[in-house]
Design a protein around this motif. Structure first.
Motif, mmCIF file in Angstrom:
data_model
loop_
_atom_site.group_PDB
_atom_site.id
_atom_site.type_symbol
_atom_site.label_atom_id
_atom_site.label_comp_id
_atom_site.label_asym_id
_atom_site.label_seq_id
_atom_site.Cartn_x
_atom_site.Cartn_y
_atom_site.Cartn_z
ATOM 1 N N ILE A 1 11.778 -81.623 92.754
ATOM 2 C CA ILE A 1 11.565 -82.870 92.019
ATOM 3 C C ILE A 1 12.373 -82.811 90.720
ATOM 4 C CG2 ILE A 1 9.859 -84.452 91.041
ATOM 5 C CD1 ILE A 1 9.442 -83.998 94.005
ATOM 6 N N TRP B 1 16.898 -94.026 87.525
ATOM 7 C CA TRP B 1 16.413 -94.201 88.892
ATOM 8 C C TRP B 1 17.479 -93.838 89.945
ATOM 9 C CZ3 TRP B 1 11.444 -96.889 89.352
ATOM 10 C CH2 TRP B 1 10.869 -96.740 90.626
ATOM 11 N N GLY B 2 17.236 -92.735 90.600
ATOM 12 C CA GLY B 2 18.098 -92.335 91.706
ATOM 13 C C GLY B 2 19.162 -91.328 91.323
ATOM 14 N N ASP C 1 18.669 -88.485 89.758
ATOM 15 C CA ASP C 1 18.143 -87.154 90.079
ATOM 16 C C ASP C 1 18.170 -86.908 91.587
ATOM 17 O OD1 ASP C 1 16.245 -89.132 90.500
ATOM 18 O OD2 ASP C 1 14.584 -88.019 89.596
ATOM 19 N N HIS C 2 17.800 -87.936 92.356
ATOM 20 C CA HIS C 2 17.814 -87.817 93.813
ATOM 21 C C HIS C 2 19.240 -87.620 94.319
ATOM 22 C CE1 HIS C 2 16.535 -88.256 97.906
ATOM 23 N NE2 HIS C 2 17.161 -89.398 98.086
ATOM 24 N N GLU C 3 20.174 -88.356 93.754
ATOM 25 C CA GLU C 3 21.577 -88.204 94.168
ATOM 26 C C GLU C 3 22.077 -86.799 93.883
ATOM 27 O OE1 GLU C 3 25.822 -88.012 94.187
ATOM 28 O OE2 GLU C 3 24.603 -87.750 92.374
ATOM 29 N N ARG D 1 20.319 -84.054 93.807
ATOM 30 C CA ARG D 1 19.757 -83.157 94.827
ATOM 31 C C ARG D 1 20.478 -83.315 96.154
ATOM 32 N NH1 ARG D 1 16.119 -83.416 98.928
ATOM 33 N NH2 ARG D 1 15.452 -85.532 98.463
ATOM 34 N N LEU D 2 20.750 -84.547 96.553
ATOM 35 C CA LEU D 2 21.462 -84.772 97.807
ATOM 36 C C LEU D 2 22.856 -84.150 97.770
ATOM 37 C CD1 LEU D 2 20.474 -88.494 98.449
ATOM 38 C CD2 LEU D 2 19.692 -86.501 99.758
ATOM 39 N N ASN E 1 19.557 -96.923 94.861
ATOM 40 C CA ASN E 1 19.020 -96.456 96.138
ATOM 41 C C ASN E 1 19.913 -96.878 97.294
ATOM 42 O OD1 ASN E 1 16.948 -95.045 97.549
ATOM 43 N ND2 ASN E 1 16.148 -97.001 98.265
ATOM 44 N N ASN F 1 22.909 -94.573 97.278
ATOM 45 C CA ASN F 1 22.571 -93.251 97.809
ATOM 46 C C ASN F 1 22.421 -93.267 99.319
ATOM 47 O OD1 ASN F 1 22.584 -91.919 95.343
ATOM 48 N ND2 ASN F 1 20.384 -92.173 94.996
#
Length: 310
Positions: free
Chosen positions: A168, A193-194, A196-198, A200-201, A253, A256
């Motif tokens: 996370i 928004w996104g 951090d997720h990007e 990780r990906l 999103n 991504n």
């Protein structure tokens, strides 16, 4: 990097915006944690006295504290982009990334460092400060559809105190210099928004070893229930009351999904959004906002969120 030789230089990077009270608690806590070489704070042009408070401090405990105030608010994405680059420039071997609203337990870093030889991008459990038995951000266990909300459940599911394949960011995560050298910095244009997720990906795509260490804990204010049920309870949708957050979510999103999951997943997200604002929570204005954000993302236009900044 290994821990059998010289100890790694660990630099904490904190990104903050107009939450001086929370920042003060976090900075004080970081000064009480063994193993840190330095604390760097990136202030996103706060207007609540954050910059002045930081300017008056050169240490937290015995740990050097440095800060820089950006000329404009560039969001978490811009803050972590600059902060991570700054830490690498200051010869960090490991960078400990966190927002200003988390509070790591005193032993959080020590537990994370137990995996320093085995992982490239890893972090703690993020638990509700008012109810430490519950996760603030539920974890979907890799390879299954099961989503766990309780700390005891995620610890039971762990193997060797780890949940591999999930982390996370950016809530107390460690990233190695070697990984940053390979994959670069967070996408600053995402704003919020996104991003951090990007990251990780991107790390996963580069073959990084990613995990959550379930013995390490960061305490965080509750964010409420994430996701509004839709399609007769078969899925959920992140419906934020903030136009700024929703615009960034819809834009980022979609980007991504297009870049990492392919066009079919991207189209499915468009359909899901249309369904949500047509049937689940009808709103023509929010549907139009979503479509504007998505068109901007497809076109590579990352300036539209600025209209929502005061």
């Amino acid at each position: 990097m290994t821990t059998t030789g010289p100890l790694p230089r660990i630099v904490a990077v904190v990104v903050t915006f107009n939450r001086l009270g929370l920042l003060q608690k976090l900075v004080e806590r970081l000064g009480e944690i063994d193993g840190l070489g330095e604390v760097l704070v990136v202030d996103n042009a706060s207007s609540d006295g954050t910059g002045e408070w930081l300017d008056a401090r050169g240490h937290t405990g015995e740990i050097p504290l440095r800060s820089r105030t950006l000329s404009t608010n560039r969001g978490g994405a811009g803050g972590f982009h600059d902060g991570l680059a700054w830490a690498i420039d200051r010869e960090a071997d490991l960078v400990w990334l966190m927002d200003d609203d988390g509070l790591p337990d005193h032993d959080c870093l020590a537990h994370l460092l137990e995996e320093a030889d085995n992982l490239d991008f890893w972090g703690p459990l993020v638990v509700d400060e008012a109810d430490p038995g519950r996760l603030v951000f539920p974890i979907r266990l890799p390879g299954s559809t099961r989503v766990v909300h309780a700390v005891d459940d995620v610890r039971r599911a762990a193997k060797r105190d780890r949940i591999d394949g999930i982390v996370i960011p950016f809530n107390g995560v460690l990233v190695t210099k070697e990984l940053v050298d390979r994959i670069g910095l967070p996408r600053e244009e995402f704003f919020i928004w996104g991003d951090d997720h990007e990251y990780r990906l991107r790390a996963e795509e580069a073959g990084a070893r990613v995990a959550t260490v379930v013995t390490a804990t960061v305490r965080h204010p509750s964010v409420g229930n994430l996701g509004t049920p839709m399609m007769f309870g078969r899925t959920t949708y992140n419906d934020s009351p903030s136009d700024l957050k929703h615009y960034c979510m819809a834009r980022n999103n979609l980007v991504n999904l297009r870049d990492y999951r392919g066009p079919l997943h991207a189209v499915a997200f468009v359909v899901k959004t249309a369904w949500f604002y047509t049937f689940t929570r009808p709103s023509l204005s929010r549907l139009r906002l979503s479509l504007r954000a998505m068109r901007a993302g497809i076109a590579g236009d990352f300036e539209g969120h600025r209209r929502f900044l005061s």
